[in-house]
Design a protein around this motif. Structure first.
Motif, PDB file in Angstrom:
ATOM      1  N   HIS A  24      -9.041   0.078   1.898  1.00  0.00           N
ATOM      2  CA  HIS A  24      -8.967  -0.989   0.899  1.00  0.00           C
ATOM      3  C   HIS A  24      -9.240  -2.342   1.526  1.00  0.00           C
ATOM      4  O   HIS A  24      -8.852  -2.582   2.675  1.00  0.00           O
ATOM      5  CB  HIS A  24      -7.569  -1.060   0.281  1.00  0.00           C
ATOM      6  CG  HIS A  24      -7.330   0.017  -0.702  1.00  0.00           C
ATOM      7  ND1 HIS A  24      -8.062   0.148  -1.851  1.00  0.00           N
ATOM      8  CD2 HIS A  24      -6.449   1.032  -0.706  1.00  0.00           C
ATOM      9  CE1 HIS A  24      -7.633   1.197  -2.516  1.00  0.00           C
ATOM     10  NE2 HIS A  24      -6.660   1.758  -1.831  1.00  0.00           N
TER      11      HIS A  24
ATOM     12  N   THR B 137      -5.797  -0.506   5.192  1.00  0.00           N
ATOM     13  CA  THR B 137      -5.682  -1.604   4.238  1.00  0.00           C
ATOM     14  C   THR B 137      -6.016  -2.900   4.970  1.00  0.00           C
ATOM     15  O   THR B 137      -5.489  -3.146   6.047  1.00  0.00           O
ATOM     16  CB  THR B 137      -4.238  -1.691   3.711  1.00  0.00           C
ATOM     17  OG1 THR B 137      -3.962  -0.531   2.944  1.00  0.00           O
ATOM     18  CG2 THR B 137      -4.051  -2.912   2.838  1.00  0.00           C
TER      19      THR B 137
ATOM     20  N   THR C  20       0.859  -1.179   0.000  1.00  0.00           N
ATOM     21  CA  THR C  20       0.000   0.000   0.000  1.00  0.00           C
ATOM     22  C   THR C  20       0.890   1.222   0.000  1.00  0.00           C
ATOM     23  O   THR C  20       1.826   1.291   0.791  1.00  0.00           O
ATOM     24  CB  THR C  20      -0.877   0.012   1.272  1.00  0.00           C
ATOM     25  OG1 THR C  20      -1.778  -1.077   1.216  1.00  0.00           O
ATOM     26  CG2 THR C  20      -1.664   1.301   1.381  1.00  0.00           C
TER      27      THR C  20
ATOM     28  N   LEU D 100       0.795   5.331   0.317  1.00  0.00           N
ATOM     29  CA  LEU D 100       0.042   6.555   0.591  1.00  0.00           C
ATOM     30  C   LEU D 100       0.879   7.724   0.100  1.00  0.00           C
ATOM     31  O   LEU D 100       1.997   7.925   0.578  1.00  0.00           O
ATOM     32  CB  LEU D 100      -0.222   6.699   2.084  1.00  0.00           C
ATOM     33  CG  LEU D 100      -0.782   5.471   2.809  1.00  0.00           C
ATOM     34  CD1 LEU D 100      -0.991   5.792   4.284  1.00  0.00           C
ATOM     35  CD2 LEU D 100      -2.073   4.990   2.179  1.00  0.00           C
TER      36      LEU D 100
ATOM     37  N   HIS E 153      -1.548  -1.129  -4.003  1.00  0.00           N
ATOM     38  CA  HIS E 153      -2.431   0.032  -4.059  1.00  0.00           C
ATOM     39  C   HIS E 153      -1.643   1.320  -4.003  1.00  0.00           C
ATOM     40  O   HIS E 153      -0.620   1.395  -3.333  1.00  0.00           O
ATOM     41  CB  HIS E 153      -3.377   0.060  -2.859  1.00  0.00           C
ATOM     42  CG  HIS E 153      -4.479  -0.906  -2.981  1.00  0.00           C
ATOM     43  ND1 HIS E 153      -5.415  -0.840  -3.970  1.00  0.00           N
ATOM     44  CD2 HIS E 153      -4.780  -1.993  -2.258  1.00  0.00           C
ATOM     45  CE1 HIS E 153      -6.258  -1.839  -3.847  1.00  0.00           C
ATOM     46  NE2 HIS E 153      -5.892  -2.570  -2.820  1.00  0.00           N
ATOM     47  N   ILE E 154      -2.157   2.320  -4.663  1.00  0.00           N
ATOM     48  CA  ILE E 154      -1.647   3.682  -4.515  1.00  0.00           C
ATOM     49  C   ILE E 154      -2.816   4.561  -4.090  1.00  0.00           C
ATOM     50  O   ILE E 154      -3.829   4.602  -4.770  1.00  0.00           O
ATOM     51  CB  ILE E 154      -1.046   4.208  -5.835  1.00  0.00           C
ATOM     52  CG1 ILE E 154       0.125   3.311  -6.268  1.00  0.00           C
ATOM     53  CG2 ILE E 154      -0.565   5.642  -5.677  1.00  0.00           C
ATOM     54  CD1 ILE E 154       0.725   3.690  -7.610  1.00  0.00           C
ATOM     55  N   ASP E 155      -2.695   5.181  -2.922  1.00  0.00           N
ATOM     56  CA  ASP E 155      -3.755   6.059  -2.435  1.00  0.00           C
ATOM     57  C   ASP E 155      -3.261   7.482  -2.358  1.00  0.00           C
ATOM     58  O   ASP E 155      -2.145   7.725  -1.891  1.00  0.00           O
ATOM     59  CB  ASP E 155      -4.194   5.638  -1.025  1.00  0.00           C
ATOM     60  CG  ASP E 155      -5.220   4.541  -1.060  1.00  0.00           C
ATOM     61  OD1 ASP E 155      -6.074   4.579  -1.951  1.00  0.00           O
ATOM     62  OD2 ASP E 155      -5.149   3.637  -0.217  1.00  0.00           O
TER      63      ASP E 155
END
Lengths: 369, 369, 369, 369
Positions: free
Chosen positions: C269, C228, A228, A230, A269-271
Motif C-alpha cells: 500500500h 505499507t 494496516t 493483515l 487498510h485491511i489486507d
C-alpha cells in the motif's frame, strides 16, 4: 469464532479451563447474578456444513484451542452440532418467508431445549452496506416491503427481525445494520426485548480505545493515525472484498473523531494475507504534536487471534443480555458499548469510561432496578 | 526541560504559542481558577553555568523549540537568567548550613519579586538511592543529623526541607526520596504546605498506564512485559550510571504489579545513546494470554522528546500547587498522581482514573472546599 | 529532491558538506575518474514556478537541509535558478513540436554553458501508465504518430526522446516508461548515447533488496511480505492517485519474485499522509517458514526522507553516465541497476551483487575498456 | 537444538520433511557431493538425563517440531538415545583424564557404528570466558597444565582437544574459546583435521549481516545501533548469568565495526523472559545519517525459534566438515564463516560475500582440489 466460543463455554462449565478473557469474571462484575455456564444451551444457523467437532479439530491444529480440550469435549461438541441447522443463503425476494422460518427455528429450539430465554448472536462475516430505504422507518411498511421482490434488509437485520418476532434478544457482533433500523428498534421495544451492538472490539480498535484517550488527557494533538490490518482466515477473505470492507472500515473509523473531538487524517487498510491463518497482525503509526509544536510518534504492532479474543466476549454478551431480558430491559443497551467498535446510542469509546458504565448497568440488573 | 518550560511559559503568556500539552487547558480543568501565565515569575538554582538564552538556542538547534520563538523571547530569557543562581555541588557534611542558604535564596526571591507564593520544582537529574536513616523519622533528629558530617539527605530531600522551611510548596519531578521522608512530611504539614511527586510520567510509563488497564479490563493475562529505553541527552548520561538508574527503574516498576494485581516478569533497560540527543525511543514487548490459554503479543515504539513532554506538566503542577497552597491544602496531594510514574500516597496508576481524581480535586480547590 | 541535489552538489563542490550518501565516494569506486563537482552545471525544466532559493528555504524549514547551508549558498542557488526554465504542461497533441522545443533548450543550455556533455535526469512525479502502441516499435512510426493528435508517449518518454535527439544521455529516476520503448532504445543506440533506469531505490525497496537475499541464502521460505508506505510531500499527493500509484507499485513489485524464484503473497500500500511532510515511514511484515515447517516473522519500520536519500544517487548517476558517455558507451547501462527499483535489462535485485557489477563497470570506464 | 537437528535429519532421510532451512540444499551447493542423510549416525554426550524421545515430545508441545513427525520417528529417536551418553559435569582438576575419557568414547562410537569419520559439534550452552594462559601457546605445555589442579581449558576447548586426539573434526556452534587456542590449532593441523567456528548466526546477527552492508554500500553513516534480545528457554536462562552473556555479547559485537570500518555506539542486551519458551524476539534500532547530515532510522523486530534456525545449519556443517575431512583439509575452515557470528580467521561478515566464499570452497572439495 462461534466454535471457539462453544468449546470455551463447555470447557469452563466442566472446569477444564479457567476464565481468562471473560469480562464477566472481573472483580467489578463478579457479584452480578448471571446464567451459569452449566445452564447455557447452544444452537445455531450455519451456512458451512463442516460438523462442529471437525471445526474444533481444525482450530486445534491451527493452535487456537488446545488439542487435549477438543478431544475431551468431543461428545459434547457432537451434541451441540445436532442443534445446529445448516441454512441456505438468503434467496432474492421472499424475505418475509425466510424470516418466518428463522423465527420458527428459534421458537422450536427454545421449546425443545426448555430454555427460559434465547439470545441470538450474529457472528457471520461482514456484509456489504445496504442502502437505507423509506420502509425502514416503520414496521408495517417494512413488512410490506419484505413481501416484495427487492431486498430490503441485509441478512443481519433479517435475523434481528426474526429474533424479535420470536421473543429473543439480539446481539450484533459484526459491523452492518443489524437491529439499527428504526422499525426494528420499535419492534424490540414493543416486545420488551433488549439488544446490543455492534462489531466486537477485539484488536486494533481495542488498543485505540485506550491510546486515543491518553493523547486527549495529556492535551497532545494527534496529527495522523495510519493503520494496516493483515488478516488471514475467513474474515480476511471476506474483507478482501472492498464492498464488505467498507462496512468494517466505517465501523472502525468513528472512534478517533468522537474521542479526540477533531478530525484526524487516518488512512486504514485491511489486507487479506491467507498465510496468517486465524491470526491478525495490525500496525498503527500515530504522529502527534506536543508543547510548542514538537512532533513525536508512537507505533504499535498487535498480533492476536480474533476468534480467541472475540469468543469470551460473545459469551459475556449472551449472559448479560439474557439477564437484561430477565430483568425486563428492552431496546438498545448502550452500556454494553464496552464490547463494541461501533457502540449503539453513544459516542463514548474510552474503554475505562465504558467499563464504569457497564459495571453500573450490570449491578443495577442484579438488584432488579 | 527547565529551559523548555520557561520558553513555553513566556510564549504562552505572550500568546506566541498555543497550549498544546498543557493539561490545565483541557475542558475538564479549564474552569479552575489558577495563576495566570502572565503572573508567573521564574528563578532557580542551577549547577550548569550556561546562560539560559544560550541554552534555549541549543534547544532550537536540536529541534526541540522553534528557532523563531527563541529569537523573539531573547530579552525575556535574559531576564529570567538574571534570577537563576549558580550553585556549587552539595559539600560533604554541613548539610544544614547548605539548606539554610537555599531557604534564604527562596525567601529573598519571593520578597524581591513580590510573589504571593513560591513553588519549588525539582527537575535535576536522577540521583542514586540513599539509604534510609533513623533520623528520617523525626524532624528534631533529622536536624541534629544534618549538623553532622555524614550525608543524611539526598539533594532532592535537602531542597524539599529548605523549601518547607522557607514556606514554599514542593514538587519532585524526578525519582528519588524528595519530600517522601516522614520528618519532611511532618514539616510540610506543620507549615501548611502542599507537595507532590514523584517522577514525571511522560513516555513509556504513560503508555503503560493505559495499556495495562486495557489488559486488565478484558481479563487478558499479561505474561511478560519487557522494555528498553534508548536515551540521549543529559538524562541518558546520568542514567548510564547504574546507581542512578536503579532509582529510575524502581520508580517505573511499580505500575504493572499494582495495576494488574499480580507480578509480571518485566525486565527493563535504560541505555544511553548519545546520538539520540534530546529524544528518547522506547520499545516495549508485551506477551499476553487470552481465552483457553492462547498466546498473543503487543509491541510498541515510542519516539518522544522528554523535555517537550515534561515541560508543560511542570507548568501545570506549579500552577496547581500554587493554587492548592492558596486554598490552604497541606501535605502530599495524592490527586496529582496523574502526573507521576511513582505517585505518592496511592497505588492508582490508571490514567483515566487518575484524571477523574485530578479534576475532582482541582474543582474543589476552586470552590475553596 | 532536485533542490536537495543542487544544494548538496554546490555544498560538496565548495567543501561545505561531506560526501555521506554518495556512492561514488565509496572506496570501491573512489579510483574511477568522474566529472568533478566543481565542473557540474545545473539547469532544468520545472512546472513549479517557485524560485530555487525559496524552495531550498522551505526544505531547510522542513529539516531536510541545514539552514546555514542554504544561507551560504543563496547566490549560487539564484544562479542555478536562472538556468531553470518553467514549462507548461504537455498539451494534447503536438507532441513532436513539444519534444523539439525540449531538444532546443538542451542544445542551447549545452552551448551557452560550454558543457562537454549533458545528462537529462527525470525526477518528475510518478506518472500513470500509458498503454503501449504499435508506434513504439519503430522510430519512424513513432515520429509519425507524434505528429498526430493522440498521446503516444508519456512525458518521461517524450523527454527521453528529446534528450536523445539533442545528443544527451538520460536517466529515469521515476517509475514509468521513460526510455524503455524499443524505438527510443534504437535512437539512443544510433546516436551513441547511454541511458539508465528506472525508479530510484531509496527506502523500503532498498531494505528488501538485502533482506530477500538473506532469506534465500538460508533457504528460508518467505510465505507473505506485506508492506505499507506512509508518504507526505508532493510524491505522496501524486501517489494518492491510484492510477499513478499503479506504476509505482508495479515497479516495486518485481524484486521479490525475481530474487526468491517463487511468487509471494505481497500486498503493498501507498498512503498519502500529508502530516509526514518530506518524510516517509514504511512498515513491512514478513512471515517465513524454516526447518520442519516452523513459522517465524520479521518486521521492520523505515523512517527516511526520500529526497535526502535520492539526491546523492541522482548526482552519482549524472556523473557516472557522463563518464559512460565520454567512454563511448551507448544503450541501457544495466550495471547501474544498483540504483533502481526496476532495473532495466536484468532481474538481478540483490544489492551486493549489483554493487559488484557496478564497480566492475565503472572501473572499466576508467580504463577506457 | 540438538534434538531438533536429530528429528530433522531423520525426517529428511526418510523423506518425511522437505529441506527448507538447509543451506546445502541451495542450487549453488546442490552439486557438491556430501554424506547422505541416510548415512549419518548420531551420538553424543549430554548432561541432561531426559531421554531423546521425550525431549522431542516436549518440542512438539512447544510447537517447534510437528507432533505427527515425532510420533512417526519414535523408534528411531529411541535408537539415537541409546547412543547418547550422560556425562557428569567437568570436575575441578583432572582435565587430562576427563579429555581422555571423551576421546575414548569418540573412538568407540566410530568403531562400533562403523563410521568413516566423526564430526564433533559443540551445541552446549554459552560458557563464561576463561582467562588465557601461557599454557595455551604450546601443546606440550598445555598437556602438562591439564595434569594440574587449576582449570586450563573451558569445556568447549576440552572437547575440541579430545576430538582432535581422537581423529575427529570439530565445530564450535556456541561462543567461547573452543578450538581457538594456538595449541589446539597446532594439534588439529598436525592430525590433519579441519574445524570451524564459532557461534551459529541464526537471528538478530543474521539480519545485521545484511543490513550493515546495505548502509555501507549506500555510504550512509550508522550513528547508533541498539539491540535487545528477549530469550526464553535454556539458552535464556544461561545468558541471564552476566558472565556467560559476556561471551555471547562479545561474539555478536564484532560484526558492526568490522563491516562498517568505524566504531558504532551499539548497546546490546540479552534478557531472559521464560514466558517466550523456545522463541526469541529481538528488536534493533538503527539511527543513521544521510546526505547533508540528515538523520533517519530503521528498526526491526525478529521473532524466531533459535533451535529451528540452528538445527539445519548444524546438519549442513556436519556434512560439509565431514567432506572437508575426507578431502584432506585441515585447520580452521574460514569459508564456513557464513554460518557464524564470530567467524574464525576472517573479518568478513557480509552474508553475500560469505556465501560466495562458501560456494567456492565447497565446490573445490568436490573436485578434490
Amino acid at each position: 469464532m462461534a466454535t471457539t466460543a462453544v468449546v470455551g463455554a463447555l470447557a469452563v462449565a466442566q472446569k477444564l479451563a479457567d476464565r481468562t478473557g471473560l469480562v464477566t469474571d472481573l472483580p467489578g462484575l463478579s457479584g452480578v447474578v448471571l446464567p451459569d455456564f452449566e445452564d447455557l444451551v447452544f444452537g445455531g444457523h450455519d451456512i458451512d456444513p463442516t460438523p462442529l467437532p471437525h471445526r474444533a479439530e481444525l482450530l486445534a491444529d491451527a493452535g487456537v484451542v488446545p488439542t487435549a480440550l477438543v478431544r475431551m469435549l468431543a461428545a459434547d461438541l457432537a451434541g451441540v452440532d445436532r442443534r445446529i441447522r445448516r441454512v441456505p443463503p438468503l434467496p432474492a425476494g421472499r424475505q418475509l418467508e425466510y424470516a418466518a422460518r428463522i423465527s420458527h427455528d428459534l421458537r422450536e429450539f427454545r421449546d425443545r431445549e426448555g430454555c427460559d430465554r434465547v439470545v441470538v448472536v450474529n457472528v457471520a462475516s461482514t456484509e456489504p452496506p445496504l442502502a437505507s430505504s423509506p420502509a425502514h422507518a416503520d414496521l408495517a411498511a417494512l413488512e410490506t416491503a419484505l413481501r416484495g421482490d427487492s431486498p430490503v434488509l441485509s441478512l443481519s437485520s433479517l435475523y434481528a427481525y426474526a429474533a424479535f418476532r420470536a421473543g429473543c434478544s439480539f446481539v450484533d457482533f459484526t459491523p452492518g445494520a443489524g437491529a439499527r433500523i428504526p422499525a426494528l428498534g420499535d419492534l424490540a421495544e414493543a416486545n420488551g426485548l433488549p439488544w446490543a451492538g455492534s462489531d466486537g472490539k477485539t484488536g486494533e480498535t481495542l488498543v485505540k480505545s485506550v491510546l486515543a484517550p491518553m493523547f486527549a488527557l495529556r492535551n497532545l494533538r494527534v496529527r495522523s493515525w495510519a493503520g494496516t490490518n493483515l488478516l488471514g482466515g475467513g474474515d480476511g477473505a471476506t474483507l478482501a472484498d472492498e464492498r464488505a470492507a467498507a462496512n468494517k472500515i466505517a465501523s472502525k473509523g468513528r472512534l478517533l473523531g468522537e474521542t479526540l473531538g477533531y478530525e484526524v487524517d487516518a488512512p486504514l487498510h485491511i489486507d487479506y494475507v491467507p498465510d496468517l491463518g486465524d491470526f491478525k497482525t495490525a500496525w498503527d503509526h500515530i504522529s502527534f504534536e506536543g508543547f510548542l509544536g514538537l512532533r513525536m510518534s508512537l507505533q504499535f504492532t498487535w498480533h492476536g487471534c480474533d476468534s480467541a479474543l472475540a469468543a469470551p466476549l460473545v459469551l459475556d454478551l449472551a449472559r448479560l443480555l439474557a439477564q437484561a431480558h430477565a430483568a425486563g430491559r428492552s431496546g438498545p443497551q448502550t452500556p454494553l458499548g464496552f464490547f463494541f467498535k461501533d457502540p449503539v446510542g453513544t459516542d463514548e469509546h474510552r474503554l475505562g469510561a465504558q467499563y464504569e458504565s457497564l459495571v453500573a448497568w450490570a449491578t443495577s440488573l442484579e438488584s432488579g432496578a
